[in-house]
Write a protein that holds these residues in place. Structure first.
Motif, short mmCIF file in Angstrom:
data_model
loop_
_atom_site.label_atom_id
_atom_site.label_comp_id
_atom_site.label_asym_id
_atom_site.label_seq_id
_atom_site.Cartn_x
_atom_site.Cartn_y
_atom_site.Cartn_z
N PRO A 247 0.84 -1.20 0.00
CA PRO A 247 0.00 0.00 0.00
C PRO A 247 0.87 1.25 0.00
O PRO A 247 1.99 1.25 0.53
N ALA A 248 0.36 2.32 -0.59
CA ALA A 248 1.11 3.57 -0.63
C ALA A 248 1.50 4.03 0.77
O ALA A 248 2.58 4.59 0.98
N GLY A 249 0.63 3.77 1.75
CA GLY A 249 0.95 4.16 3.12
C GLY A 249 2.18 3.45 3.66
O GLY A 249 2.97 4.04 4.42
N ASP A 250 2.38 2.19 3.27
CA ASP A 250 3.56 1.46 3.72
C ASP A 250 4.82 1.97 3.03
O ASP A 250 5.88 2.08 3.64
N LEU A 251 4.73 2.29 1.74
CA LEU A 251 5.88 2.86 1.05
C LEU A 251 6.23 4.23 1.64
O LEU A 251 7.40 4.59 1.74
N ALA A 252 5.22 4.97 2.04
CA ALA A 252 5.46 6.25 2.72
C ALA A 252 6.14 6.01 4.06
O ALA A 252 7.04 6.77 4.47
N ARG A 253 5.73 4.97 4.77
CA ARG A 253 6.31 4.68 6.08
C ARG A 253 7.79 4.32 5.96
O ARG A 253 8.60 4.70 6.81
N LEU A 254 8.15 3.59 4.90
CA LEU A 254 9.57 3.29 4.67
C LEU A 254 10.38 4.58 4.51
O LEU A 254 11.46 4.72 5.09
N LEU A 255 9.84 5.51 3.74
CA LEU A 255 10.56 6.75 3.51
C LEU A 255 10.66 7.57 4.79
O LEU A 255 11.71 8.17 5.08
N ARG A 256 9.59 7.57 5.60
CA ARG A 256 9.64 8.30 6.87
C ARG A 256 10.69 7.70 7.80
O ARG A 256 11.38 8.43 8.53
N ALA A 257 10.81 6.38 7.79
CA ALA A 257 11.79 5.73 8.66
C ALA A 257 13.21 6.11 8.25
O ALA A 257 14.07 6.39 9.10
N LEU A 258 13.49 6.14 6.96
CA LEU A 258 14.81 6.56 6.49
C LEU A 258 15.09 8.01 6.85
O LEU A 258 16.20 8.36 7.29
N ASP A 259 14.08 8.84 6.69
CA ASP A 259 14.25 10.27 7.01
C ASP A 259 14.46 10.46 8.51
O ASP A 259 15.30 11.27 8.93
N ALA A 260 13.74 9.70 9.32
CA ALA A 260 13.86 9.84 10.77
C ALA A 260 15.24 9.44 11.27
O ALA A 260 15.80 10.07 12.18
N GLU A 261 15.82 8.39 10.69
CA GLU A 261 17.11 7.89 11.17
C GLU A 261 18.30 8.63 10.55
O GLU A 261 19.29 8.87 11.23
N PHE A 262 18.20 8.96 9.27
CA PHE A 262 19.36 9.53 8.57
C PHE A 262 19.14 10.95 8.06
O PHE A 262 20.10 11.69 7.84
N GLY A 263 17.88 11.30 7.82
CA GLY A 263 17.58 12.53 7.10
C GLY A 263 17.75 12.32 5.61
O GLY A 263 18.57 11.50 5.17
N LEU A 264 16.96 13.02 4.83
CA LEU A 264 17.09 13.01 3.38
C LEU A 264 17.75 14.31 2.94
O LEU A 264 17.36 15.39 3.40
N ALA A 265 18.74 14.21 2.09
CA ALA A 265 19.45 15.39 1.63
C ALA A 265 18.50 16.30 0.86
O ALA A 265 17.53 15.84 0.25
N PRO A 266 18.73 17.61 0.89
CA PRO A 266 17.90 18.51 0.07
C PRO A 266 17.95 18.07 -1.39
O PRO A 266 19.02 17.79 -1.94
#
Length: 411
Positions: A105-124
């Motif tokens: 589900p799109a919500g799960d793919l969004a959750r993966l991205l949030r987890a990466l952002d929370a732990e590492f941050g996403l570069a600008p």
């Protein structure tokens, strides 16, 4: 079933990396790859680490399937942060592949991205890609993915001819690709890519030309075109072995490649890696460029491969074992290898020469440098590139990349 993983040394249970590898995090970009190993059906040519409902006991929605995958991948993301330390990040590129990531589900793919952002941050300006089969998405899902931060989507078109899709065991119809392209653009994706395969059984030159023309008319800003390979253990290999289908001929594949380069080039898509064309530098797949340039990346998910500072490792392949290891607070890594300086140089030559930007001649040993003049005389590398200190393949050289690499890396 997918081929067995390579051999390697047992990794520590906590996934710890040598200090020398971690020190390189400061000097090269960090990417994240997420392998979603689920498919509604397996294509006959595919030997990737993927699983259907039948492989997992009758349902993907199970204790080893989609319901726990994101939870387990999130655990591995937290493990990666512990292993890499506070100095790692932010993440420059994310690529969610498979398998069929959009079975989630799109919500799960969004959750993966949030987890990466929370732990590492996403570069600008981070590039965030997901692969998708045309039949696995709808307009609402694409809009949700774009809103979640996905900037790029790559659709597996493969062909525009129904009989070729049938030979490849693809489930979508040609018209479906036009629909999903329109939906993706409306959803606001910055970049949309199409994957094509040439050399399928029963595909004529006219079929391949029609597929190429259909692809460019859809307006992608990136196209990948790959020759069909017959991988051992696949349904396709069994049919070839029984004489039901003919294995693709090398000369035919070369002709197909040149036709792709002609048609894609005429449409404004420029070759930047042997099998990849883009409409300008901004449309190149930055994540894959990281692989070819030897950057660092952590691969999350069953069977995913990683590389940090000359250490390469790969995860256990089955979703159940992957979940069990993480559930026991253990690294899911199955094995790893530490590359010495010469091995890393050899890889840089093998991968870097594939890029249109060329390979710096400083990567070559004396014998490889000596071979460059003959390669230029043979029309495989550009003489002008050598004058500026780079080995750049000609169009003919792209057809014979392995020959060039062997000359640059003599025994």
């Amino acid at each position: 079933m997918p081929q067995k993983p390579p051999d390697g040394a047992p990794p520590p249970d906590d996934g710890a990396l040598p200090a020398a590898a971690l020190a390189e995090l400061a000097h090269r970009a960090l990417g994240a790859y997420v392998h979603v190993p689920y498919c509604a059906a397996r294509c006959g040519y595919c030997d990737f680490n993927t699983y259907t409902a039948a492989d997992l006991g009758g349902a993907l929605i199970s204790s080893v399937g989609l319901t726990t995958f994101v939870d387990m991948a999130t655990r591995e993301i937290r493990l990666a942060r512990e292993v890499l330390g506070a100095a790692a990040g932010p993440i420059a590129t994310v690529f969610v592949g498979g398998g069929t990531p959009t079975l989630l589900p799109a919500g799960d793919l969004a959750r993966l991205l949030r987890a990466l952002d929370a732990e590492f941050g996403l570069a600008p300006g981070a590039e965030v890609t997901t692969e998708a089969n045309p039949e696995s998405v709808d307009p609402a899902q694409l809009e949700q993915l774009r809103a979640a931060g996905y900037t790029r989507i790559s659709f597996g078109m493969q062909s525009d001819r129904p009989h070729v899709l049938a030979a490849l065991d693809r489930r979508h119809t040609p018209g479906r690709v036009s629909e999903v392209m329109r939906w993706a653009r409306k959803a606001g994706f910055d970049h949309v890519s199409l994957d094509l395969i040439y050399g399928a059984p029963g595909e004529s030159e006219a079929d391949w030309a029609a597929s190429l023309h259909a692809a460019v008319q859809l307006g992608p800003d990136h196209v990948s075109a790959y020759a069909l390979t017959v991988e051992e253990g696949t349904k396709l290999s069994r049919r070839v072995r029984r004489g039901e289908l003919l294995e693709p001929d090398d000369d035919l594949l070369a002709d197909r490649y040149l036709l792709a380069d002609d048609i894609l080039g005429a449409a404004g898509l420029v070759n930047y890696e042997v099998s990849n064309w883009s409409r300008g530098a901004d449309a190149r797949c930055r994540h894959n460029l990281g692989y070819w340039r030897g950057d660092n990346w952590w691969g999350f998910g069953p069977g995913a491969h990683s590389h940090v500072g000359g250490v390469r490792w790969w995860n256990v392949r089955h979703p159940a074992e992957y979940a069990a290891r993480l559930g026991a607070d253990r690294s899911p890594a199955l094995a790893r290898e530490e590359l010495d300086d010469e091995s890393r140089r050899v890889e840089r030559v093998m991968l870097g020469v594939r890029l249109a930007e060329g390979l710096p001649v400083g990567e070559l040993a004396e014998a490889g440098l000596a071979a460059c003049a003959e390669l230029a005389r043979s029309g495989l590398v550009e003489p002008g590139g050598l004058e500026f200190g780079r080995v750049r393949l000609t169009r003919r050289g792209r057809l014979l990349t392995d020959t060039v690499v062997r000359a640059l890396l003599p025994d």
